[in-house]
Design a protein around this motif. Sequence first.
Motif, PDB file in Angstrom:
ATOM      1  N   TYR A 147      16.385 -79.674  92.578  1.00  0.00           N
ATOM      2  CA  TYR A 147      15.187 -79.664  91.731  1.00  0.00           C
ATOM      3  C   TYR A 147      14.099 -80.578  92.277  1.00  0.00           C
ATOM      4  CZ  TYR A 147      15.695 -76.505  87.857  1.00  0.00           C
ATOM      5  OH  TYR A 147      15.739 -75.366  87.102  1.00  0.00           O
ATOM      6  N   PHE A 148      14.485 -81.644  92.935  1.00  0.00           N
ATOM      7  CA  PHE A 148      13.488 -82.526  93.534  1.00  0.00           C
ATOM      8  C   PHE A 148      12.728 -81.795  94.644  1.00  0.00           C
ATOM      9  CE2 PHE A 148      12.378 -85.838  96.721  1.00  0.00           C
ATOM     10  CZ  PHE A 148      11.448 -86.530  95.964  1.00  0.00           C
ATOM     11  N   VAL A 149      13.453 -81.068  95.491  1.00  0.00           N
ATOM     12  CA  VAL A 149      12.811 -80.288  96.556  1.00  0.00           C
ATOM     13  C   VAL A 149      11.956 -79.181  95.947  1.00  0.00           C
ATOM     14  CG1 VAL A 149      13.228 -78.731  98.494  1.00  0.00           C
ATOM     15  CG2 VAL A 149      14.578 -80.818  98.269  1.00  0.00           C
ATOM     16  N   ALA A 150      12.469 -78.517  94.902  1.00  0.00           N
ATOM     17  CA  ALA A 150      11.695 -77.464  94.238  1.00  0.00           C
ATOM     18  C   ALA A 150      10.409 -78.019  93.642  1.00  0.00           C
ATOM     19  CB  ALA A 150      12.535 -76.803  93.149  1.00  0.00           C
ATOM     20  N   THR A 186      11.763 -72.047  93.578  1.00  0.00           N
ATOM     21  CA  THR A 186      10.297 -71.985  93.629  1.00  0.00           C
ATOM     22  C   THR A 186       9.782 -70.595  93.986  1.00  0.00           C
ATOM     23  OG1 THR A 186      10.272 -74.314  94.323  1.00  0.00           O
ATOM     24  CG2 THR A 186       8.240 -73.038  94.602  1.00  0.00           C
ATOM     25  N   LEU A 187      10.178 -70.067  95.141  1.00  0.00           N
ATOM     26  CA  LEU A 187       9.646 -68.793  95.619  1.00  0.00           C
ATOM     27  C   LEU A 187       9.995 -67.651  94.679  1.00  0.00           C
ATOM     28  CD1 LEU A 187       8.171 -67.177  97.779  1.00  0.00           C
ATOM     29  CD2 LEU A 187      10.338 -67.019  99.037  1.00  0.00           C
ATOM     30  N   HIS A 243      10.543 -67.736  91.513  1.00  0.00           N
ATOM     31  CA  HIS A 243       9.742 -67.859  90.301  1.00  0.00           C
ATOM     32  C   HIS A 243       8.363 -67.235  90.491  1.00  0.00           C
ATOM     33  CE1 HIS A 243       8.343 -69.862  86.577  1.00  0.00           C
ATOM     34  NE2 HIS A 243       7.212 -69.997  87.241  1.00  0.00           N
ATOM     35  N   VAL A 244       7.704 -67.562  91.607  1.00  0.00           N
ATOM     36  CA  VAL A 244       6.361 -67.037  91.879  1.00  0.00           C
ATOM     37  C   VAL A 244       6.405 -65.522  92.069  1.00  0.00           C
ATOM     38  CG1 VAL A 244       4.422 -67.091  93.479  1.00  0.00           C
ATOM     39  CG2 VAL A 244       5.582 -69.226  92.857  1.00  0.00           C
ATOM     40  N   LEU A 245       7.377 -65.030  92.844  1.00  0.00           N
ATOM     41  CA  LEU A 245       7.492 -63.597  93.092  1.00  0.00           C
ATOM     42  C   LEU A 245       7.759 -62.818  91.806  1.00  0.00           C
ATOM     43  CD1 LEU A 245       9.573 -63.496  96.401  1.00  0.00           C
ATOM     44  CD2 LEU A 245       7.192 -62.799  96.100  1.00  0.00           C
ATOM     45  N   TYR A 246       8.563 -63.411  90.920  1.00  0.00           N
ATOM     46  CA  TYR A 246       8.880 -62.710  89.676  1.00  0.00           C
ATOM     47  C   TYR A 246       7.630 -62.520  88.825  1.00  0.00           C
ATOM     48  CZ  TYR A 246      11.237 -61.372  85.405  1.00  0.00           C
ATOM     49  OH  TYR A 246      11.643 -60.687  84.291  1.00  0.00           O
ATOM     50  N   TYR A 247       6.752 -63.511  88.811  1.00  0.00           N
ATOM     51  CA  TYR A 247       5.524 -63.363  88.031  1.00  0.00           C
ATOM     52  C   TYR A 247       4.570 -62.365  88.659  1.00  0.00           C
ATOM     53  CZ  TYR A 247       6.409 -66.569  84.287  1.00  0.00           C
ATOM     54  OH  TYR A 247       6.929 -67.131  83.152  1.00  0.00           O
TER      55      TYR A 247
END
Length: 325
Positions: free
Chosen positions: A57-60, A251-252, A254-258
């Motif tokens: 989660y820190f890296v995310a 991260t990635l 999450h963005v792609l899903y939106y």
Amino acid sequence: MDQTNSIARFADRHRRTSLSEGYAAVFATVLIWSTPSLFMYYLNRYYDPWAQNFYRYFVACLAIAPLVFYRVHRGGPGIDLRAVGLCFVPCVPNVVHQITQVMALFYMGPGVYTIFIRSSVIFTALLALAFFPEERFVIRQWKFQAGTLLGLIGAFGVIWFQPNMQSQERHIALPGLLIAFAASFCWALYGVLIKRPSAQLGSIRSFGLVSFITSALLFPLTLAFGKIDTPLHAGADVNVILAISAVTCITLAHVLYYVAIHQIGVALAQTLQLLCPAGAMGLSAWIFHERLTPMQLWSAAILLVGAFLAMRVKPIATTETAENI
């Protein structure tokens, strides 16, 4: 007339392009979300559950930060104490979920866990009935009732018929059963609680805050129960794999899903997520030689059918489970 036809052709071409982008995004998301349990299963050899989740989660959080700053710079809701307060409560069940899902992988393979976690769709719908009165009408619909019953039966079967990985017993150890259900329930609770903060702040801002708060909550837990210096001993290759899993799976994806739900709609995007267990099972069989028993295969089919029926009735509430991974 020619101008009208040109406008119609342009609109049709734009629609096809948007659909293509949407399908590309959703299938990329399916591929990515077929792998989180495999990454965590592998990392369990080197990282304890506390340290693994903290560093992922820190890296995310670091990866999503530029997008958050970009959105804030463009205007809209800012990041203040009110925004932090909105996102803090959902982060508590998220922390519990993150820890318990890694612990669950000590009792079952990544493919089985990926199938079982689809039961969170059912728990999300049930919790939404309690938290959002405007959504209680769905309980009278037969698809919701049948989907809930099938989903819970299937979820129990997938776990119950998992052979004990520590002994020769035919069923999973009781602690593993309880941990797996706790992980699914807390993921569903997080999905319901994050619904309103996400709507008010936007997906990027809310996820940026969630990743930051979750990291902050996991830090003292890692100091108390885990090994904070694990990256120094795990090796560079293992740390790179952890970073890749954080950037792609958290991260990635999450963005792609939106992007996907914007272009092709929430219901279709979420329905296609049911392909994730198939991808996870295939990859797990290839990499870790995981196999399901016949009873687990039947239970998995029942669970996925139940989840599909529940989503047909409840597309908006149930998608929160997957939107905020």
